[in-house]
Scaffold this motif. Structure first.
Motif, PDB file in Angstrom:
ATOM      1  N   MET A   1       0.848  -1.190   0.000  1.00 17.79           N
ATOM      2  CA  MET A   1       0.000   0.000   0.000  1.00 17.79           C
ATOM      3  C   MET A   1       0.882   1.237   0.000  1.00 17.79           C
ATOM      4  N   ARG A   2       0.597   2.199  -0.848  1.00 13.45           N
ATOM      5  CA  ARG A   2       1.378   3.437  -0.937  1.00 13.45           C
ATOM      6  C   ARG A   2       0.579   4.575  -0.296  1.00 13.45           C
ATOM      7  N   ILE A   3       1.213   5.265   0.672  1.00  8.63           N
ATOM      8  CA  ILE A   3       0.538   6.267   1.486  1.00  8.63           C
ATOM      9  C   ILE A   3       1.266   7.598   1.368  1.00  8.63           C
ATOM     10  N   LEU A   4       0.527   8.654   1.125  1.00 14.48           N
ATOM     11  CA  LEU A   4       1.056  10.013   1.058  1.00 14.48           C
ATOM     12  C   LEU A   4       0.637  10.763   2.319  1.00 14.48           C
ATOM     13  N   HIS A   5       1.611  11.344   3.005  1.00 12.51           N
ATOM     14  CA  HIS A   5       1.345  12.136   4.204  1.00 12.51           C
ATOM     15  C   HIS A   5       1.834  13.559   3.987  1.00 12.51           C
ATOM     16  N   PHE A   6       0.899  14.515   4.049  1.00 15.77           N
ATOM     17  CA  PHE A   6       1.267  15.923   3.955  1.00 15.77           C
ATOM     18  C   PHE A   6       0.576  16.691   5.074  1.00 15.77           C
ATOM     19  N   SER A   7       0.934  17.965   5.230  1.00 15.87           N
ATOM     20  CA  SER A   7       0.364  18.734   6.326  1.00 15.87           C
ATOM     21  C   SER A   7       0.436  20.227   6.056  1.00 15.87           C
ATOM     22  N   ASP A   8      -0.284  20.985   6.861  1.00 18.77           N
ATOM     23  CA  ASP A   8      -0.199  22.442   6.958  1.00 18.77           C
ATOM     24  C   ASP A   8      -0.240  23.179   5.622  1.00 18.77           C
TER      25      ASP A   8
END
Length: 298
Positions: A1-8
């Motif tokens: 599974m490929r997961i993208l984590h971004f923020s703000d």
């Protein structure tokens, strides 16, 4: 599974759209900060989020996580605007997960109207609602080899010089019970929240800016055998090893995906036995996101 984590991403509306009755207290100070130049760093936030959408679609991302701070002043109009901007990236909705940041719950009126849940609640539902003990928190999302646990650490800070966070003890108790649930044995566990429990050098953040009960939060995460803690709030991308504190997971701060000169994100490849980690950067000349040249780390 490929997961993208971004923020703000910090989308902001023109200050001319702010109703006069909102120009009091902390929002007045925040507006002055924007006028003083802080807002300039996020001028292209909408365009950069569209570039992130293109990256997601071209790199086979299956799950997208945002750890909050969609707005600048936590106005209902800002939240509505942010939800519209984020919608193309948040497709399909069941594969997008989020928590609020301190700017999204900037003042008490956001809580009274439950405005964040009004516009982003569709991304915070729980597959195990029996564990929700604090107005829907924590929530649990289940995927094949992965579980994502959403914790709310954001709260209003009426004093202009404070931007600290706090996780209610009932959420931490529930988190311990979720982590210990035998149905999660062998799965990767990602705990997501806005505030950073530790800085890049392993130190806690300051009391006026950081997570005030960070030690208790990390204690509640000690039962995780494999996984990660994901957060934002600090506008720099970093990874902190927590092994020295008795944890089996690392902390990943996604910084800000849109702040000029600091744009970044994390990309995770999860297999039953391995977690591969890549850091993402923004190319201002090409106006696109790419993976950093350094090799992925496990």
């Amino acid at each position: 599974m490929r997961i993208l984590h971004f923020s703000d991403p910090h989308f902001d509306l023109s200050l001319h759209t702010i109703p006069w009755r909102k120009w009091f207290g902390k929002r007045a100070i925040g507006a002055l900060n924007l006028l003083g130049g802080r807002g300039h760093y996020f001028d292209e936030a909408e365009e950069k989020i569209d570039a992130l959408r293109r990256f997601k679609e071209s790199h086979g991302v299956e799950l997208t996580i945002c750890t909050g701070d969609y707005t600048a002043l936590g106005l209902r109009a800002e939240l509505e605007n942010a939800a519209e901007i984020i919608a193309p990236l948040a497709q399909p909705p069941e594969r997008y997960i989020t928590v609020p940041g301190n700017h999204d719950i900037y003042c008490f009126d956001v809580l009274h109207g439950d405005h964040f849940r009004e516009y982003f609640g569709r991304y915070m539902h729980s597959d195990w609602p029996q564990y929700a003990v604090d107005d829907g928190w924590p929530f649990v999302r289940l995927f094949d080899e992965l579980v994502v646990i959403g914790i709310n650490s954001a709260k209003p800070n009426p004093l202009p010089w404070r931007s600290d966070g706090h996780i209610p003890s009932v959420q931490l108790e529930a988190l311990e019970h979720i982590v210990a649930d035998p149905r999660l044995q062998g799965r990767w566990i990602f705990v997501i929240t806005h505030y950073a429990a530790r800085l890049a050098d392993g130190r806690p953040d300051t009391p006026s800016h950081g997570l005030r009960n960070a030690d208790a939060f990390l204690q509640a995460c000690r039962g995780i055998k494999k996984g990660a803690i994901l957060n934002g709030h600090i506008h720099r991308c970093y990874r902190t090893d927590l092994n020295g504190e008795g944890l089996c997971v690392d902390l990943f701060c996604a910084g800000s995906a849109t702040m000029q000169g600091r744009e970044c994100f994390w990309l995770f490849d999860v297999t039953p036995t391995q977690l591969l980690v890549h850091r993402g950067l923004y190319d201002p000349e090409r106006k696109e996101y790419r993976l950093a040249a350094d090799a992925p780390s496990s």
